[in-house]
Design an enzyme around this catalytic site. Structure first.
Site, mmCIF file in Angstrom:
data_model
loop_
_atom_site.group_PDB
_atom_site.id
_atom_site.type_symbol
_atom_site.label_atom_id
_atom_site.label_comp_id
_atom_site.label_asym_id
_atom_site.label_seq_id
_atom_site.Cartn_x
_atom_site.Cartn_y
_atom_site.Cartn_z
ATOM 1 N N SER A 1 0.981 -1.054 -0.087
ATOM 2 C CA SER A 1 0.074 0.010 -0.016
ATOM 3 C C SER A 1 1.107 1.300 0.302
ATOM 4 O O SER A 1 1.858 1.451 0.726
ATOM 5 C CB SER A 1 -1.070 -0.351 1.017
ATOM 6 O OG SER A 1 -1.718 1.286 1.376
ATOM 7 N N TYR B 1 -1.209 -0.601 10.696
ATOM 8 C CA TYR B 1 -1.152 -1.031 9.283
ATOM 9 C C TYR B 1 -0.021 -0.689 8.263
ATOM 10 O O TYR B 1 0.331 -1.097 7.796
ATOM 11 C CB TYR B 1 -3.003 -0.047 8.989
ATOM 12 C CG TYR B 1 -2.922 -0.287 7.463
ATOM 13 C CD1 TYR B 1 -3.092 -2.049 6.898
ATOM 14 C CD2 TYR B 1 -2.296 0.946 6.398
ATOM 15 C CE1 TYR B 1 -3.701 -1.851 5.765
ATOM 16 C CE2 TYR B 1 -3.045 0.841 4.927
ATOM 17 C CZ TYR B 1 -3.098 -0.772 4.412
ATOM 18 O OH TYR B 1 -4.097 -0.838 3.514
#
Length: 190
Positions: A139, A152
């Site tokens: 990501s 995350y």
């Protein structure tokens, strides 16, 4: 007639994984992996009109189930050419000090350990391919940290590092490793 190459996709029941499966169905046989059997069945039924499809129902966090499912593939499905590690998640939107530990553990277990488990289970099959490729989904959050996303972001930075390391380690076997770092896309993910 030459058999289509085979792609195994984790996280195929929604979002980027599902979109990838739909896009690749024209040119590849698909092994679709996910936690939600009913969604796997629906996607497989739709894509079976285009290509050969097999489903594997497991949660990437479950090491034993991952290895059992992949190692016990029927012989005609063991010629895997491409692995797309798409399964991932984001839990909670709290500051690190207030975040629920269960949410933090889930992100590490799925985003990092799950990718490791699936990769380790599939690599023996990829070594048999003449043109093997692993595609890991990290990501943009693995490159730039944002508020309330410490774990995350850390998990996606780990995917970036794993991809780089796997690239070096698997090069002698001719296995290419690519990391894709998407930005925000419209999915049910977060």
């Amino acid at each position: 007639m030459k058999t289509k190459r085979t792609v195994l996709i984790t996280g195929a029941t929604s979002g980027i994984g599902m979109a990838t499966a739909i896009k690749l169905a024209q040119n590849y046989r698909l092994i679709l992996c996910g936690r939600r059997q009913e969604r796997l069945d629906e996607l497989a039924q739709n894509l079976a009109k285009i290509t050969d499809v097999m489903t594997l129902n497991f949660d990437v966090r479950d090491k034993e189930n991952v290895f059992n499912s992949i190692q016990n593939l029927p012989e005609q499905w063991q010629s895997i050419d491409v692995l797309i590690n798409d399964a991932g998640n984001a839990h909670g939107l709290a500051t690190f000090d207030d975040a629920d530990l269960t949410d933090l553990e889930a992100m590490i277990d799925i985003n990092v350990k799950g990718l490791i488990y699936v990769s380790k289970a599939v690599i023996p099959f990829l070594k048999q391919s003449e043109n093997a490729h692993i595609v890991n989904l990290s990501s943009i959050a693995g490159k730039e940290v944002y508020q309330n996303g410490a774990t995350y972001c850390a998990s996606k930075a780990a995917v970036e590092s794993l991809s780089k390391g796997m690239r070096y380690d698997l090069l002698p076997y001719g296995i290419k490793v690519t990391n894709v770092a998407p930005g925000a896309v419209e999915t049910e993910f977060s």
